[in-house]
Design a protein around this motif. Structure first.
Motif, PDB file in Angstrom:
ATOM      1  N   GLY A  10      -4.109  74.725  65.016  1.00 15.22           N
ATOM      2  CA  GLY A  10      -4.640  75.358  63.816  1.00 15.22           C
ATOM      3  C   GLY A  10      -3.941  76.668  63.513  1.00 15.22           C
ATOM      4  N   TYR A  11      -3.684  77.439  64.550  1.00 12.11           N
ATOM      5  CA  TYR A  11      -3.004  78.726  64.372  1.00 12.11           C
ATOM      6  C   TYR A  11      -1.596  78.505  63.814  1.00 12.11           C
ATOM      7  N   ILE A  12      -0.863  77.596  64.418  1.00 13.94           N
ATOM      8  CA  ILE A  12       0.513  77.314  63.977  1.00 13.94           C
ATOM      9  C   ILE A  12       0.523  76.834  62.534  1.00 13.94           C
ATOM     10  N   GLU A  13      -0.350  75.904  62.196  1.00 14.64           N
ATOM     11  CA  GLU A  13      -0.386  75.365  60.832  1.00 14.64           C
ATOM     12  C   GLU A  13      -0.755  76.452  59.821  1.00 14.64           C
ATOM     13  N   ASN A  14      -1.710  77.299  60.185  1.00 13.61           N
ATOM     14  CA  ASN A  14      -2.100  78.373  59.274  1.00 13.61           C
ATOM     15  C   ASN A  14      -0.963  79.364  59.082  1.00 13.61           C
ATOM     16  N   ALA A  15      -0.311  79.736  60.158  1.00 16.81           N
ATOM     17  CA  ALA A  15       0.815  80.670  60.062  1.00 16.81           C
ATOM     18  C   ALA A  15       1.932  80.082  59.200  1.00 16.81           C
ATOM     19  N   LEU A  16       2.237  78.806  59.394  1.00 19.95           N
ATOM     20  CA  LEU A  16       3.300  78.166  58.607  1.00 19.95           C
ATOM     21  C   LEU A  16       2.942  78.075  57.132  1.00 19.95           C
ATOM     22  N   SER A  17       1.649  77.996  56.835  1.00 18.84           N
ATOM     23  CA  SER A  17       1.237  77.939  55.422  1.00 18.84           C
ATOM     24  C   SER A  17       1.519  79.270  54.717  1.00 18.84           C
ATOM     25  N   GLN A  18       1.718  80.330  55.482  1.00 16.49           N
ATOM     26  CA  GLN A  18       2.026  81.644  54.927  1.00 16.49           C
ATOM     27  C   GLN A  18       3.525  81.923  54.855  1.00 16.49           C
ATOM     28  N   ALA A  19       4.334  80.965  55.263  1.00 14.92           N
ATOM     29  CA  ALA A  19       5.783  81.166  55.320  1.00 14.92           C
ATOM     30  C   ALA A  19       6.374  81.443  53.943  1.00 14.92           C
ATOM     31  N   GLU A  20       7.376  82.293  53.940  1.00 20.88           N
ATOM     32  CA  GLU A  20       8.119  82.614  52.726  1.00 20.88           C
ATOM     33  C   GLU A  20       9.580  82.241  52.955  1.00 20.88           C
ATOM     34  N   PHE A  21      10.158  81.548  51.983  1.00 20.68           N
ATOM     35  CA  PHE A  21      11.534  81.080  52.107  1.00 20.68           C
ATOM     36  C   PHE A  21      12.387  81.644  50.979  1.00 20.68           C
ATOM     37  N   ASP A  22      13.639  81.899  51.295  1.00 22.14           N
ATOM     38  CA  ASP A  22      14.604  82.374  50.306  1.00 22.14           C
ATOM     39  C   ASP A  22      15.875  81.563  50.422  1.00 22.14           C
ATOM     40  N   LYS A  23      16.478  81.287  49.272  1.00 26.14           N
ATOM     41  CA  LYS A  23      17.795  80.654  49.266  1.00 26.14           C
ATOM     42  C   LYS A  23      18.817  81.784  49.242  1.00 26.14           C
ATOM     43  N   LEU A  24      19.722  81.767  50.197  1.00 23.79           N
ATOM     44  CA  LEU A  24      20.714  82.824  50.330  1.00 23.79           C
ATOM     45  C   LEU A  24      21.931  82.547  49.452  1.00 23.79           C
ATOM     46  N   GLU A  25      22.762  83.553  49.280  1.00 26.85           N
ATOM     47  CA  GLU A  25      23.934  83.433  48.409  1.00 26.85           C
ATOM     48  C   GLU A  25      24.872  82.308  48.811  1.00 26.85           C
ATOM     49  N   ASP A  26      24.953  82.022  50.102  1.00 29.02           N
ATOM     50  CA  ASP A  26      25.853  80.967  50.566  1.00 29.02           C
ATOM     51  C   ASP A  26      25.225  79.576  50.500  1.00 29.02           C
ATOM     52  N   GLY A  27      24.011  79.475  49.940  1.00 31.01           N
ATOM     53  CA  GLY A  27      23.350  78.180  49.787  1.00 31.01           C
ATOM     54  C   GLY A  27      22.464  77.792  50.950  1.00 31.01           C
ATOM     55  N   THR A  28      22.448  78.595  52.013  1.00 27.96           N
ATOM     56  CA  THR A  28      21.567  78.321  53.145  1.00 27.96           C
ATOM     57  C   THR A  28      20.205  78.966  52.873  1.00 27.96           C
TER      58      THR A  28
END
Length: 91
Positions: A10-28
């Motif tokens: 539950g802790y892992i799933e909750n933490a992952l639901s708060q994840a923030e992602f960015d696409k970097l200039e090189d496409g990664t």
């Protein structure tokens, strides 16, 4: 009792639901979990970044518990509590 059985999941799933992602200039991609200081990951694809972030988070939690570092409480999941000596039959 269900929460006791699956507190780490539950802790892992909750933490992952708060994840923030960015696409970097090189496409990664980069990903982080703001409430879990230092949990950051990178990947060539968003999926690879998500998988790496999960792995990093799991390692971060386990190392933190082993070393006695305070782990942030998320959505009522408090991994800092001492385990109780309840019978497995009660679960």
């Amino acid at each position: 009792m269900k929460m006791l059985r699956f507190i780490l999941t539950g802790y892992i799933e909750n933490a992952l639901s708060q994840a923030e992602f960015d696409k970097l200039e090189d496409g990664t991609f980069s990903g982080r979990i703001p409430s879990c200081k230092g949990v950051i990951a990178f990947g060539k694809t968003l999926r690879e970044c998500e998988d790496e972030l999960r792995s990093t988070l799991e390692d971060w939690v386990l190392v933190g518990l082993k070393l006695g570092h305070p782990i942030p409480v998320l959505a009522g999941y408090d991994l800092n509590k001492e385990p109780t000596n309840e019978s497995m039959a009660a679960l």
